[in-house]
Design a protein around this motif. Sequence first.
Motif, short mmCIF file in Angstrom:
data_model
loop_
_atom_site.label_atom_id
_atom_site.label_comp_id
_atom_site.label_asym_id
_atom_site.label_seq_id
_atom_site.Cartn_x
_atom_site.Cartn_y
_atom_site.Cartn_z
N GLY A 31 0.81 -1.21 0.00
CA GLY A 31 0.00 0.00 0.00
C GLY A 31 0.84 1.26 0.00
N ALA A 32 1.95 1.25 0.74
CA ALA A 32 2.84 2.41 0.77
C ALA A 32 3.48 2.64 -0.60
N LEU A 33 3.87 1.58 -1.28
CA LEU A 33 4.45 1.73 -2.61
C LEU A 33 3.41 2.22 -3.62
N PHE A 34 2.20 1.68 -3.55
CA PHE A 34 1.13 2.10 -4.44
C PHE A 34 0.80 3.58 -4.22
N PHE A 35 0.68 3.98 -2.97
CA PHE A 35 0.40 5.37 -2.64
C PHE A 35 1.54 6.29 -3.09
N SER A 36 2.78 5.86 -2.87
CA SER A 36 3.93 6.69 -3.28
C SER A 36 3.96 6.90 -4.78
N GLY A 37 3.63 5.88 -5.55
CA GLY A 37 3.59 6.01 -6.99
C GLY A 37 2.57 7.05 -7.43
N TRP A 38 1.38 7.00 -6.87
CA TRP A 38 0.36 7.98 -7.24
C TRP A 38 0.71 9.37 -6.71
N TRP A 39 1.35 9.43 -5.55
CA TRP A 39 1.75 10.73 -5.01
C TRP A 39 2.77 11.42 -5.93
N ILE A 40 3.69 10.65 -6.45
CA ILE A 40 4.72 11.20 -7.35
C ILE A 40 4.09 11.74 -8.63
N ILE A 41 3.16 11.01 -9.21
CA ILE A 41 2.57 11.46 -10.48
C ILE A 41 1.64 12.64 -10.25
N ILE A 42 0.96 12.70 -9.13
CA ILE A 42 0.12 13.86 -8.82
C ILE A 42 1.00 15.09 -8.63
N ASP A 43 2.14 14.91 -7.97
CA ASP A 43 3.09 16.02 -7.80
C ASP A 43 3.59 16.53 -9.15
N ALA A 44 3.91 15.63 -10.05
CA ALA A 44 4.37 16.04 -11.38
C ALA A 44 3.26 16.73 -12.17
N ALA A 45 2.03 16.24 -12.03
CA ALA A 45 0.92 16.85 -12.76
C ALA A 45 0.62 18.25 -12.23
N VAL A 46 0.84 18.48 -10.96
CA VAL A 46 0.62 19.82 -10.39
C VAL A 46 1.74 20.77 -10.80
N GLN A 47 2.97 20.26 -10.83
CA GLN A 47 4.10 21.12 -11.20
C GLN A 47 4.13 21.45 -12.68
N PHE A 48 3.63 20.54 -13.52
CA PHE A 48 3.66 20.73 -14.97
C PHE A 48 2.25 20.57 -15.54
N PRO A 49 1.38 21.57 -15.34
CA PRO A 49 -0.01 21.42 -15.76
C PRO A 49 -0.25 21.59 -17.26
N ALA A 50 0.69 22.21 -17.96
CA ALA A 50 0.49 22.48 -19.39
C ALA A 50 0.63 21.21 -20.21
N GLU A 51 -0.16 21.12 -21.26
CA GLU A 51 -0.11 19.96 -22.17
C GLU A 51 1.25 19.85 -22.85
N SER A 52 1.91 20.98 -23.09
CA SER A 52 3.21 20.94 -23.77
C SER A 52 4.31 20.42 -22.85
N GLU A 53 4.17 20.60 -21.54
CA GLU A 53 5.19 20.12 -20.59
C GLU A 53 5.00 18.66 -20.23
N MET A 54 3.73 18.27 -20.01
CA MET A 54 3.41 16.89 -19.65
C MET A 54 2.09 16.52 -20.32
N PRO A 55 2.16 15.77 -21.40
CA PRO A 55 0.91 15.39 -22.09
C PRO A 55 -0.01 14.59 -21.17
N HIS A 56 -1.29 14.86 -21.27
CA HIS A 56 -2.24 14.19 -20.38
C HIS A 56 -2.39 12.71 -20.70
N ALA A 57 -1.99 12.31 -21.88
CA ALA A 57 -2.11 10.90 -22.27
C ALA A 57 -1.15 10.00 -21.50
N VAL A 58 -0.10 10.56 -20.91
CA VAL A 58 0.86 9.72 -20.19
C VAL A 58 0.27 9.16 -18.90
N HIS A 59 -0.86 9.72 -18.46
CA HIS A 59 -1.49 9.20 -17.24
C HIS A 59 -2.16 7.85 -17.47
N ALA A 60 -2.33 7.48 -18.72
CA ALA A 60 -2.93 6.18 -19.02
C ALA A 60 -2.06 5.04 -18.54
#
Length: 160
Positions: A31-60
């Motif tokens: 559970g800690a590993l699963f949570f950490s993985g999602w925490w990291i990607i949420i952090d990246a999505a908040v830091q790079f909200p523009a489509e040109s910096e981080m395409p939204h398709a990578v969340h798939a």
Amino acid sequence: MAGILDNFQCPSCDCIELGEKRNAVAAVLSGALFFSGWWIIIDAAVQFPAESEMPHAVHACGAIASLAFFMVNAVSNGQVRGDSYSEGCLGTTGARIWMLLGFLLTFGSLIAAMWVLFGIYVVNTTKGNSYPGVAVFLQNALIFFATLIYKFGRTEELWD
């Protein structure tokens, strides 16, 4: 030379005997590993909200890895071995196919995350910052290890 490691035995560590706590430790660590993985990607999505910096398709990649986590762990080891499961849609064969599909999705999402990291961020230097690619890869790697720990780190006797 072929039998060089035949008599080699790994030393056992008595301080790591978990006994009945093995399932709880595996569940908490997974559970800690699963949570950490999602925490990291949420952090990246908040830091790079523009489509040109981080395409939204990578969340798939992370969504498919999460689905695969639940697919793999929905089938117990006893069902795969045929010990405790004979009815259902396809019986033991169906449980094995379901688990195989879950592992294929897990490996596929991990490979796709590597492709995102290297194909979009490492090779393409015009993106500037490669943290979003690293975050996508870390998310999928952590979910992959969480899947393995939860599937193979617990004992079946205490659950069945």
